[in-house]
Write a protein that holds these residues in place. Sequence first.
Motif, short mmCIF file in Angstrom:
data_model
loop_
_atom_site.label_atom_id
_atom_site.label_comp_id
_atom_site.label_asym_id
_atom_site.label_seq_id
_atom_site.Cartn_x
_atom_site.Cartn_y
_atom_site.Cartn_z
N GLU A 40 0.84 -1.21 0.00
CA GLU A 40 0.00 0.00 0.00
C GLU A 40 0.87 1.25 0.00
OE1 GLU A 40 -3.36 2.57 0.15
OE2 GLU A 40 -2.95 0.57 -0.66
N LYS A 41 1.96 1.24 0.74
CA LYS A 41 2.86 2.39 0.73
C LYS A 41 3.46 2.62 -0.66
CE LYS A 41 5.11 1.04 4.53
NZ LYS A 41 6.07 1.02 5.66
N ARG A 43 2.06 1.66 -3.49
CA ARG A 43 0.97 2.08 -4.37
C ARG A 43 0.69 3.58 -4.23
NH1 ARG A 43 -4.00 3.46 -4.72
NH2 ARG A 43 -4.30 3.48 -2.46
N GLN A 44 0.57 4.03 -2.97
CA GLN A 44 0.32 5.46 -2.76
C GLN A 44 1.51 6.30 -3.19
OE1 GLN A 44 -1.77 7.08 0.61
NE2 GLN A 44 -2.42 5.04 1.30
N SER A 45 2.72 5.79 -2.97
CA SER A 45 3.91 6.54 -3.40
C SER A 45 3.89 6.76 -4.90
CB SER A 45 5.19 5.79 -3.00
OG SER A 45 5.36 5.78 -1.60
N PHE A 188 1.03 10.18 2.68
CA PHE A 188 0.00 9.16 2.56
C PHE A 188 -1.31 9.77 3.03
CE2 PHE A 188 3.93 6.69 3.57
CZ PHE A 188 4.01 5.99 2.38
N LYS A 189 -2.42 9.32 2.48
CA LYS A 189 -3.71 9.89 2.87
C LYS A 189 -3.99 9.66 4.35
CE LYS A 189 -6.15 5.85 0.96
NZ LYS A 189 -7.09 5.41 -0.10
N TYR A 210 -1.31 14.37 -1.79
CA TYR A 210 -1.59 13.00 -1.38
C TYR A 210 -2.66 12.43 -2.28
CZ TYR A 210 -5.61 15.23 0.94
OH TYR A 210 -6.75 15.96 1.20
N GLU A 211 -2.89 11.13 -2.19
CA GLU A 211 -3.91 10.49 -2.99
C GLU A 211 -5.27 10.82 -2.38
OE1 GLU A 211 -4.56 6.09 -4.86
OE2 GLU A 211 -4.43 6.23 -2.69
#
Length: 213
Positions: A40-41, A43-45, A188-189, A210-211
């Motif tokens: 997840e980190k 993906r958000q990055s 990160f959100k 952020y996303e």
Amino acid sequence: MESGAALLGPGPGNMAALQAAKKALRLEMKRRLAALSEAEKLRQSAAVSRRLVAHPKYQNCQRIAVFLSMTDEIQTEDIIKDVFQCGKECFIPRYKSRSNHMDMLKLSSAEEIHRLPLTSWNIRQPAEDGSLGEALTSGGLDLILMPGLGFDKHGNRLGRGKGYYDTYLERCLQHSKGSKPYTIALAFKEQICDQVPVTETDRPIDEVLYEAP
């Protein structure tokens, strides 16, 4: 200061309350970050990196400071590669652990990062040998990418308590006679808060990227 900021005055009671509020929020942010999977980190990055490279401030800047990520931060390696692919100049932090002093030193290539020594925080930074040029003595910066533990939508930032970036932004103001580089935090959100407690010495940032949920 933006409206909605939790601004507390300098009185001893207020300062004690402020430090307690910051400590509690740091613990909450660390708890949220620890719950994020590596996938997840990453993906958000990737999503935040795409937003950044499409951002007009990034596209129009020439001299940019980029933090080298710890494991609980937006990963910046792809951003640094893009900086060099676009022909921009890239500067990275060198922290002095026994003070709140930080310099931004120029990288010659993205590959150079892997030859830098590791700090006690397990991140790489230039050695203190004076071989890399400092941003403020060689033309300043157009854009600084900011790390942090928590952020709110008013531009307030919760750092890790050392004051490196607040102090560096003050140096930027002094060096450029009142103007400073544009600042974008990468987050990160899960790091977005309703309100970050601040004092008059905490400098707000221009934008948090952020996303969006």
